[in-house]
Design a protein around this motif. Structure first.
Motif, PDB file in Angstrom:
ATOM      1  N   SER A  60     -58.129  36.874  32.801  1.00 42.17           N
ATOM      2  CA  SER A  60     -59.479  36.315  32.694  1.00 42.17           C
ATOM      3  C   SER A  60     -60.519  37.427  32.699  1.00 42.17           C
ATOM      4  O   SER A  60     -61.492  37.394  31.937  1.00 42.17           O
ATOM      5  CB  SER A  60     -59.734  35.338  33.846  1.00 42.17           C
ATOM      6  N   PHE A  61     -60.304  38.405  33.570  1.00 44.43           N
ATOM      7  CA  PHE A  61     -61.212  39.553  33.614  1.00 44.43           C
ATOM      8  C   PHE A  61     -61.196  40.309  32.283  1.00 44.43           C
ATOM      9  O   PHE A  61     -62.251  40.676  31.756  1.00 44.43           O
ATOM     10  CB  PHE A  61     -60.801  40.484  34.758  1.00 44.43           C
ATOM     11  N   SER A  62     -60.000  40.525  31.731  1.00 46.41           N
ATOM     12  CA  SER A  62     -59.873  41.262  30.468  1.00 46.41           C
ATOM     13  C   SER A  62     -60.579  40.535  29.335  1.00 46.41           C
ATOM     14  O   SER A  62     -61.264  41.150  28.506  1.00 46.41           O
ATOM     15  CB  SER A  62     -58.400  41.469  30.120  1.00 46.41           C
ATOM     16  N   ARG A  63     -60.405  39.209  29.288  1.00 47.70           N
ATOM     17  CA  ARG A  63     -61.060  38.445  28.237  1.00 47.70           C
ATOM     18  C   ARG A  63     -62.577  38.462  28.394  1.00 47.70           C
ATOM     19  O   ARG A  63     -63.314  38.521  27.396  1.00 47.70           O
ATOM     20  CB  ARG A  63     -60.540  37.009  28.255  1.00 47.70           C
ATOM     21  N   SER A  64     -63.039  38.431  29.617  1.00 44.81           N
ATOM     22  CA  SER A  64     -64.485  38.496  29.844  1.00 44.81           C
ATOM     23  C   SER A  64     -65.040  39.853  29.421  1.00 44.81           C
ATOM     24  O   SER A  64     -66.087  39.939  28.775  1.00 44.81           O
ATOM     25  CB  SER A  64     -64.787  38.250  31.328  1.00 44.81           C
ATOM     26  N   VAL A  65     -64.322  40.923  29.792  1.00 47.11           N
ATOM     27  CA  VAL A  65     -64.757  42.263  29.395  1.00 47.11           C
ATOM     28  C   VAL A  65     -64.752  42.403  27.880  1.00 47.11           C
ATOM     29  O   VAL A  65     -65.676  42.967  27.288  1.00 47.11           O
ATOM     30  CB  VAL A  65     -63.856  43.337  30.040  1.00 47.11           C
ATOM     31  N   LEU A  66     -63.704  41.862  27.226  1.00 45.12           N
ATOM     32  CA  LEU A  66     -63.625  41.934  25.770  1.00 45.12           C
ATOM     33  C   LEU A  66     -64.797  41.211  25.126  1.00 45.12           C
ATOM     34  O   LEU A  66     -65.392  41.702  24.156  1.00 45.12           O
ATOM     35  CB  LEU A  66     -62.298  41.340  25.295  1.00 45.12           C
TER      36      LEU A  66
ATOM     37  N   VAL B 109     -49.440  47.164  29.293  1.00 41.53           N
ATOM     38  CA  VAL B 109     -50.156  46.264  30.201  1.00 41.53           C
ATOM     39  C   VAL B 109     -50.132  44.835  29.661  1.00 41.53           C
ATOM     40  O   VAL B 109     -49.941  43.867  30.416  1.00 41.53           O
ATOM     41  CB  VAL B 109     -51.607  46.747  30.405  1.00 41.53           C
ATOM     42  N   GLY B 110     -50.332  44.677  28.348  1.00 41.68           N
ATOM     43  CA  GLY B 110     -50.313  43.341  27.754  1.00 41.68           C
ATOM     44  C   GLY B 110     -48.977  42.643  27.925  1.00 41.68           C
ATOM     45  O   GLY B 110     -48.915  41.451  28.253  1.00 41.68           O
ATOM     46  N   ILE B 111     -47.880  43.376  27.729  1.00 38.11           N
ATOM     47  CA  ILE B 111     -46.545  42.792  27.923  1.00 38.11           C
ATOM     48  C   ILE B 111     -46.336  42.422  29.390  1.00 38.11           C
ATOM     49  O   ILE B 111     -45.767  41.368  29.711  1.00 38.11           O
ATOM     50  CB  ILE B 111     -45.463  43.771  27.437  1.00 38.11           C
ATOM     51  N   ALA B 112     -46.795  43.278  30.307  1.00 32.13           N
ATOM     52  CA  ALA B 112     -46.677  42.986  31.737  1.00 32.13           C
ATOM     53  C   ALA B 112     -47.445  41.718  32.104  1.00 32.13           C
ATOM     54  O   ALA B 112     -46.956  40.873  32.867  1.00 32.13           O
ATOM     55  CB  ALA B 112     -47.183  44.166  32.559  1.00 32.13           C
ATOM     56  N   VAL B 113     -48.649  41.576  31.549  1.00 29.77           N
ATOM     57  CA  VAL B 113     -49.446  40.362  31.794  1.00 29.77           C
ATOM     58  C   VAL B 113     -48.706  39.131  31.285  1.00 29.77           C
ATOM     59  O   VAL B 113     -48.661  38.080  31.945  1.00 29.77           O
ATOM     60  CB  VAL B 113     -50.828  40.488  31.118  1.00 29.77           C
ATOM     61  N   LEU B 114     -48.095  39.261  30.100  1.00 25.41           N
ATOM     62  CA  LEU B 114     -47.358  38.142  29.513  1.00 25.41           C
ATOM     63  C   LEU B 114     -46.163  37.754  30.381  1.00 25.41           C
ATOM     64  O   LEU B 114     -45.888  36.566  30.586  1.00 25.41           O
ATOM     65  CB  LEU B 114     -46.899  38.531  28.102  1.00 25.41           C
ATOM     66  N   LYS B 115     -45.456  38.739  30.919  1.00 24.95           N
ATOM     67  CA  LYS B 115     -44.274  38.478  31.731  1.00 24.95           C
ATOM     68  C   LYS B 115     -44.624  37.887  33.095  1.00 24.95           C
ATOM     69  O   LYS B 115     -43.894  37.042  33.622  1.00 24.95           O
ATOM     70  CB  LYS B 115     -43.476  39.775  31.917  1.00 24.95           C
TER      71      LYS B 115
ATOM     72  N   GLY C 203     -47.155  35.984  33.940  1.00 27.01           N
ATOM     73  CA  GLY C 203     -47.634  34.615  33.865  1.00 27.01           C
ATOM     74  C   GLY C 203     -48.836  34.345  34.739  1.00 27.01           C
ATOM     75  O   GLY C 203     -49.839  35.079  34.701  1.00 27.01           O
ATOM     76  N   SER C 204     -48.740  33.318  35.588  1.00 25.09           N
ATOM     77  CA  SER C 204     -49.882  32.893  36.403  1.00 25.09           C
ATOM     78  C   SER C 204     -50.342  33.964  37.387  1.00 25.09           C
ATOM     79  O   SER C 204     -51.510  34.019  37.753  1.00 25.09           O
ATOM     80  CB  SER C 204     -49.528  31.613  37.168  1.00 25.09           C
ATOM     81  N   ALA C 205     -49.429  34.816  37.825  1.00 31.00           N
ATOM     82  CA  ALA C 205     -49.797  35.873  38.773  1.00 31.00           C
ATOM     83  C   ALA C 205     -50.803  36.849  38.166  1.00 31.00           C
ATOM     84  O   ALA C 205     -51.588  37.470  38.889  1.00 31.00           O
ATOM     85  CB  ALA C 205     -48.555  36.627  39.240  1.00 31.00           C
ATOM     86  N   ALA C 206     -50.772  36.986  36.837  1.00 34.97           N
ATOM     87  CA  ALA C 206     -51.676  37.917  36.158  1.00 34.97           C
ATOM     88  C   ALA C 206     -52.893  37.214  35.580  1.00 34.97           C
ATOM     89  O   ALA C 206     -53.699  37.862  34.903  1.00 34.97           O
ATOM     90  CB  ALA C 206     -50.932  38.648  35.044  1.00 34.97           C
TER      91      ALA C 206
END
Length: 475
Positions: A203-209, A187-193, A195-198
């Protein structure tokens, strides 16, 4: 005016009564005392009295709280760490080299930990039996590889048990930790690839973390209470003679930490053409604060500053590598500590470790360190390692008892490694300011940013306030 007078005259408790460290140390003595009282009054494992039962419930409840937070922490911490690579402009090579050196130094540290665990044998001779229901097996190597492939998105494993006594059926849900790591990396690699679409998901992941870390901090703040229950129950169950084995275990941990900090790191610096004396002179303020504060996150502002100003790592690269290291680079908490701890628990409960067990310890230490988060990394890593290797989690009760003593050295090594890797990578890539690195006197890390010389930095008037601000970030 009356309000000010009331506030200024309000009595305050002494710092030793409110600070976290002294509370945990006091809880150690209280736990041992209550455990000895419980044992002296006839409390046993099979038939605990009221005091023994209370200590058991408090300790097991605290471990359950820690275990509950492990899974979401692993998932979102790994995603956030991988996604942070996007913040480094045109620095894919630097990012890759940083992660590679994170893994190399972690591998060296975990091998040292395993070696010391087998040489010291800190858990041998306790006379304890393997906990009932523990089979001690992790399957074949092919089974392990197959187990890495997620069977569902959450890595869930559901099992049902039928009781012939009363005809009841109990259902148990387990998480496959390694599968969750695999899912999080994908999932992290997919988010990185993407870009702005993810970006909304990121933002949600960072808030949850951030929320998980806050909740984990609350749980850690309960450590004094948990320590009373854990150590009290351990003393009542195993007796003081058995608890004494922790002294040998503590010595093994500190020998491993010293080898990494004062042997491995200097050798790596020397191989790369850097003076280890200059490294320690520049990095020492952060290492010292880490030892006192016991928090990689609390030390982060100072770690980044000495990396840039004293060791000559470019600011753009340091601002990526040091914060990433504060949550994913932990040679103390995620390598030395879990390796020796896992071997101690296995020896304590008379569990034989196979080659697969040792390989799992290495894998979790090198890959799973992304799940450790600053102030709570060691406890999470301990639970993660024991769960992955399949060792009894009853060992947590023993190891948490001396955790405050170990945490100072672990955090100092963590921060030293978080500063070391960016320095090595910058040197190898030819972007290190070696004039700063080899300066006769390192800059005062607490001085104003505009100070150009050690003498000017030392004369800045705001240094004391900056010092206080940084120290106040400790856990």
């Amino acid at each position: 005016m009356s309000t000010q007078t009331s506030t200024s005259t309000k009595p305050r408790l002494p710092r030793w009564m409110t600070a976290f460290g002294p509370q945990v140390i006091a809880a150690l003595f209280v736990g041992v005392a209550l455990g000895l009282v419980a044992k002296a009054t006839g409390s046993t494992t099979d038939d605990p009295n009221a005091l023994g039962q209370t200590l058991q419930i408090i300790g097991s409840s605290y471990v359950s709280l820690l275990r509950t937070a492990v899974i979401p922490l692993i998932f979102f911490a790994i995603i956030a760490s991988i996604a942070n690579l996007a913040q480094v402009s045109n620095a894919a090579r630097l990012a890759w080299k940083t992660l590679l050196w994170f893994a190399i130094t972690a591998l060296i540290a975990v091998v040292i930990g395993i070696t010391l665990g087998t040489v010291f044998q800190p858990g041998v001779g306790t006379g304890q039996e393997t906990p009932a229901g523990y089979d001690g097996s992790t399957g074949s190597w092919l089974g392990f590889l197959q187990g890495l492939i997620p069977s569902n998105f959450l890595g869930l494993d559901v099992s049902a048990n039928y009781s012939a006594d009363d005809g009841s059926v109990s259902t148990r849900v387990n998480f496959n930790v390694l599968q969750i790591i695999v899912i999080a990396i994908a999932v992290g690699i997919a988010v990185l690839k993407l870009g702005s679409a993810a970006e909304p998901f990121l933002s949600f992941s960072r808030s949850v973390l951030a929320i998980i870390q806050k909740v984990l901090w609350w749980i850690i703040r309960l450590a004094p209470i948990g320590t009373i229950g854990l150590l009290g129950n351990a003393t009542a169950t195993y007796g003081w003679d058995t608890i004494g084995a922790l002294g040998k275990y503590t010595a093994a941990i500190y020998v491993g930490l010293a080898l990494v900090l004062f042997l491995v790191y200097p050798v790596l610096l020397k191989i790369n053409g850097l003076s280890f004396r200059k490294y320690f002179a520049g990095a020492w303020p952060a290492i010292q604060l880490a030892f006192v504060s016991r928090s990689s996150i609390g030390t982060l502002p100072l770690s980044q500053r000495v990396t840039e100003r004293n060791l000559g790592v470019p600011s753009g690269y340091a601002s990526f590598a040091v914060p990433l290291g504060a949550t994913t680079k932990m040679d103390g908490c995620a390598a030395i500590y879990p390796a020796i701890s896992a071997i101690f628990v296995a020896q304590f409960f008379n569990v034989d470790l196979s080659l697969i067990h040792y390989l799992l310890i290495v894998l979790v230490s090198v890959v799973g360190s992304a799940a450790t988060a600053g102030t709570t990394g060691a406890t999470v890593m301990l639970t993660l390692t024991l769960t992955t290797v399949g060792l009894p989690l009853e060992g947590v009760a023993l190891l948490l008892a001396v955790d405050p003593i170990l945490d100072m050295g672990r955090t100092a090594v963590n921060v030293a490694g978080q500063i070391l890797v960016p320095t090595l990578v910058a040197k190898r890539e030819g972007i290190l300011d070696e004039d700063k690195y080899n300066a006769a006197n390192p800059l005062d890390p607490f001085a104003d940013e505009d100070s150009e010389t050690p003498e000017a930095a030392a004369s800045e008037t705001g240094s004391a306030d900056d010092d206080k601000e940084l120290v106040d970030t400790r856990s």
